[in-house]
Design an enzyme around this catalytic site. Structure first.
Site, PDB file in Angstrom:
ATOM      1  N   CYS A   1       6.267   5.410   9.024  1.00 47.93           N
ATOM      2  CA  CYS A   1       5.418   5.274   7.719  1.00 47.93           C
ATOM      3  C   CYS A   1       6.481   5.161   6.558  1.00 47.93           C
ATOM      4  CB  CYS A   1       4.629   6.389   7.655  1.00 47.93           C
ATOM      5  SG  CYS A   1       3.634   6.161   6.059  1.00 47.93           S
TER       6      CYS A   1
ATOM      7  N   LYS B   1       5.937   3.448  17.324  1.00 48.00           N
ATOM      8  CA  LYS B   1       5.993   2.584  16.385  1.00 48.00           C
ATOM      9  C   LYS B   1       7.262   2.523  15.796  1.00 48.00           C
ATOM     10  CE  LYS B   1       3.000   0.181  13.118  1.00 48.00           C
ATOM     11  NZ  LYS B   1       1.357   0.018  12.531  1.00 48.00           N
TER      12      LYS B   1
ATOM     13  N   GLY C   1       0.675  -8.368   5.636  1.00 45.97           N
ATOM     14  CA  GLY C   1      -0.064  -9.320   5.338  1.00 45.97           C
ATOM     15  C   GLY C   1       0.833 -10.527   5.547  1.00 45.97           C
TER      16      GLY C   1
ATOM     17  N   THR D   1      -3.569  -6.184   8.306  1.00 44.78           N
ATOM     18  CA  THR D   1      -4.299  -6.497   6.979  1.00 44.78           C
ATOM     19  C   THR D   1      -5.275  -7.508   7.132  1.00 44.78           C
ATOM     20  OG1 THR D   1      -2.095  -5.897   5.879  1.00 44.78           O
ATOM     21  CG2 THR D   1      -3.585  -7.585   4.616  1.00 44.78           C
TER      22      THR D   1
ATOM     23  N   ASN E   1       0.778  -1.137  -0.020  1.00 40.82           N
ATOM     24  CA  ASN E   1      -0.051   0.031   0.093  1.00 40.82           C
ATOM     25  C   ASN E   1       0.927   1.270   0.120  1.00 40.82           C
ATOM     26  OD1 ASN E   1      -0.116   1.682   2.439  1.00 40.82           O
ATOM     27  ND2 ASN E   1       0.309  -0.279   3.154  1.00 40.82           N
ATOM     28  N   SER E   2       0.402   2.233  -0.660  1.00 44.89           N
ATOM     29  CA  SER E   2       1.246   3.575  -0.515  1.00 44.89           C
ATOM     30  C   SER E   2       0.105   4.667  -0.275  1.00 44.89           C
ATOM     31  CB  SER E   2       1.792   3.902  -1.853  1.00 44.89           C
ATOM     32  OG  SER E   2       1.141   3.965  -2.906  1.00 44.89           O
TER      33      SER E   2
END
Lengths: 309, 264
Positions: free
Chosen positions: A136, A171, A223, A272, A74-75
């Protein structure tokens, strides 16, 4: 303690007390409102919101999603409406659902983190904790850069810690070799726990058009395919015994969750999997409880870190 | 919206790689409106590839039988799994998702322009419009005659329609959009809905630029969640201030004012 089962599922990560170890991963659950149509999200240990910045962010150009074997890229680029929007529109609703909330925040620099923290200060009694998204992979400023600069991790954590009284979770990224050093710096800055791992930088290319599949060229891979990588990071960080860990990365079902707990995570993040099974969080809590029951273990804390040798 | 499991009533081939699957679901039949979709699990339980659900427009709802259907093309692993599902087995899906198309009472005439599998959501829309007593013209364009078997369903709607194929093997040779371009004056009091490949939608934008005709496009994007959580299926939409915002096909859409869509 879960009523009727006689099994203790509650865990403590420093001052953060969770009734069970299952939380959601930032960016995969929004603020919990959509999923509350599928199940009672207050049964979760906590809902971690998507990351909010000081002002709204448009996010990255599409395409933003590409599926890979047993995983996805994902972006998104932290598209969000800004912290004020969360406080005014999402917070009252998710609070009314009875969910415990971990608010994820993101800034381009320490100054933006401080500005967000001052806004969050006004509502901190409504929150369980704040997660600082310092990793991120999809934004140019901050994001991935913080994770390769442990000194920045400490600086930001310390700055936010001076403003907020509620616990901070940091995180961290798997995309640099400095997880342990960053975790030490997070602790020095006053963090209560760390969550690892954020998604792994990856890409995919269309061999007909010769173009990247993602508008941003690269994205964050998540995932089931990344689970072994995440698990190893959790194991070694847990072994280093710096801060309690919320382990995440590829958790699809209760077996995966138990693996992370045994590897040393005190809590687990479901990400996910929420896209595939909207009730994943609920099923994982039930699965962990059944597992403990079958094993004759009456307290989840007895399995945390059991694999560390 | 709900996470559901429904018995497959039929899963029939109706062209090369083209299938129609009918699923028993009173909930979808009660709640679904034109423009909405279902997000289907396209792998067996416990199998992680393909991982993500696949979104499909709702093609038809037969309330009297509590059956809805999806028209789909077998393109990859997910749709191959779908085409192998047998009558009597169950489909795991979530729905109805996305915003409904709101059909006002004021408009009387509707032009539907579909390209390829893009005809699927327009079929449900056509049935909805028929029930409301609207006048409909359906222009459907295809590469070749692969949808010829399907066209019986279009004929049975009892509306006016024209078929166009790029290779001339069925209907008129040419593009549905060329037909719209040549006849646009006739449709100035129509409301237009279109769904199809990106090039078709760009042509529609060119044709309708400055015409002040209401045109809605049903868009497609790769999705992860399908419920507005992840913001993966973003499309660029004009914001009225000369700039743009990213909206989600899954929740804000799939229907958007075509003239507001920015195709980069």
């Amino acid at each position: 303690m879960i009523e009727g089962s006689g099994i203790n599922l509650s865990v403590n990560l420093g001052r953060i007390k969770l009734k069970n170890p299952v939380v959601t991963c930032s960016g995969t659950f929004s603020s919990g409102l959509e999923y509350s149509e599928f199940y009672d999200v207050s049964i979760l240990g906590a809902v971690t919101t998507k990351s909010f910045s000081f002002v709204s962010r448009a996010g990255n150009p599409p395409p933003r999603i590409w599926e890979t074997t047993c995983g996805m890229l994902n972006s998104i680029g932290l598209q969000n409406e800004g912290i004020d929007f969360f406080i005014k529109n999402h917070l009252p609703k998710i609070k009314s659902l009875g969910a415990k909330i971990i608010l994820s925040i993101f800034g381009d620099d320490p100054g933006e983190f401080k500005k967000i923290a001052r806004e969050v200060k006004k509502v901190e009694s409504s929150l369980l904790a704040v997660e600082l998204n310092l990793s991120c992979p999809n934004v140019k400023e901050g994001g991935i850069a913080f994770s390769s600069m442990p000194a920045e991790v400490e600086k930001i954590t310390e700055a936010v810690c001076k403003i907020l009284e509620i616990p901070l979770i940091v995180k961290l990224s798997p995309n640099s070799d400095s997880i342990i050093e960053s975790a030490i710096r997070a602790k020095c800055g006053g963090a209560e726990a760390v969550s690892i791992i954020n998604s792994i930088v990856g890409t995919a290319i269309d061999i007909d058009t010769f173009k990247p599949r993602l508008g941003n060229v690269t994205g964050g891979m998540s995932g089931p395919a990344i689970k072994p990588i995440a698990l190893a990071k959790v194991y070694f960080l847990a072994k280093a015994d710096i801060l309690p860990i919320i382990g995440m990365g590829g958790i699809y079902d209760w077996r995966d969750a138990v693996e992370f707990l045994v590897a040393g995570a005190s809590a687990v993040g479901v990400g996910t999997a929420n896209f595939v099974d909207y009730e994943a969080g609920k099923k994982i809590i039930e699965g962990i409880r059944n597992y403990l029951s079958k094993k004759g273990i009456n307290d989840i804390n007895k399995i945390i870190g059991k694999a560390i040798c | 919206m709900k996470l559901l499991s429904g018995e497959i009533i039929s899963n029939e081939k109706c062209g090369k790689g083209l299938y129609k699957i009918e699923v028993f679901s009173p909930y979808i039949c009660r709640n679904a409106n034109a423009g909405q979709f279902v997000n289907v699990k396209c792998s067996p339980d416990g199998i992680l590839d393909p991982l993500l659900r696949r979104p499909f427009s709702i093609y038809n709802v037969e309330k009297e039988y509590n059956v809805f259907s999806i028209l789909y093309l077998e393109k990859g692993k997910g749709t191959k799994f779908l085409s192998d599902l047998k009558k009597g087995s169950n489909l795991n899906f979530a729905g109805p998702l996305g915003s409904s198309i709101s059909i006002g009472d004021r408009s009387k005439n509707f032009l539907l322009v579909g390209g390829g599998i893009g005809i699927a959501p327009l079929y449900f829309l056509a049935r909805t419009l028929i029930q409301k007593g609207k006048n409909i013209f359906f222009a459907a364009g295809f590469k070749d005659n692969n949808f010829i078997e399907w066209s019986g369903e279009l004929t049975r709607l009892g509306i006016n329609y024209r078929i166009f194929t790029e290779d001339g093997s069925w209907g008129d040779e040419g593009l549905a959009t060329d037909f719209v371009k040549e006849n646009i004056k006739k449709y100035k009091n129509y409301k237009i809905y279109c769904c199809g490949p990106r090039d078709m939608l760009i042509s529609m934008q060119d044709i309708l630029a400055g015409k002040k005709i209401s045109v809605t496009a049903l868009l497609e994007e790769r999705m992860a969640c399908g419920v507005g959580v992840c913001r993966g299926c973003a499309v660029k939409i004009k914001d009225g201030n000369g700039s743009f915002v990213y909206k989600t096909v899954c929740k804000d859409g799939p229907a958007f004012d075509l003239m507001e869509v920015i195709f980069d």
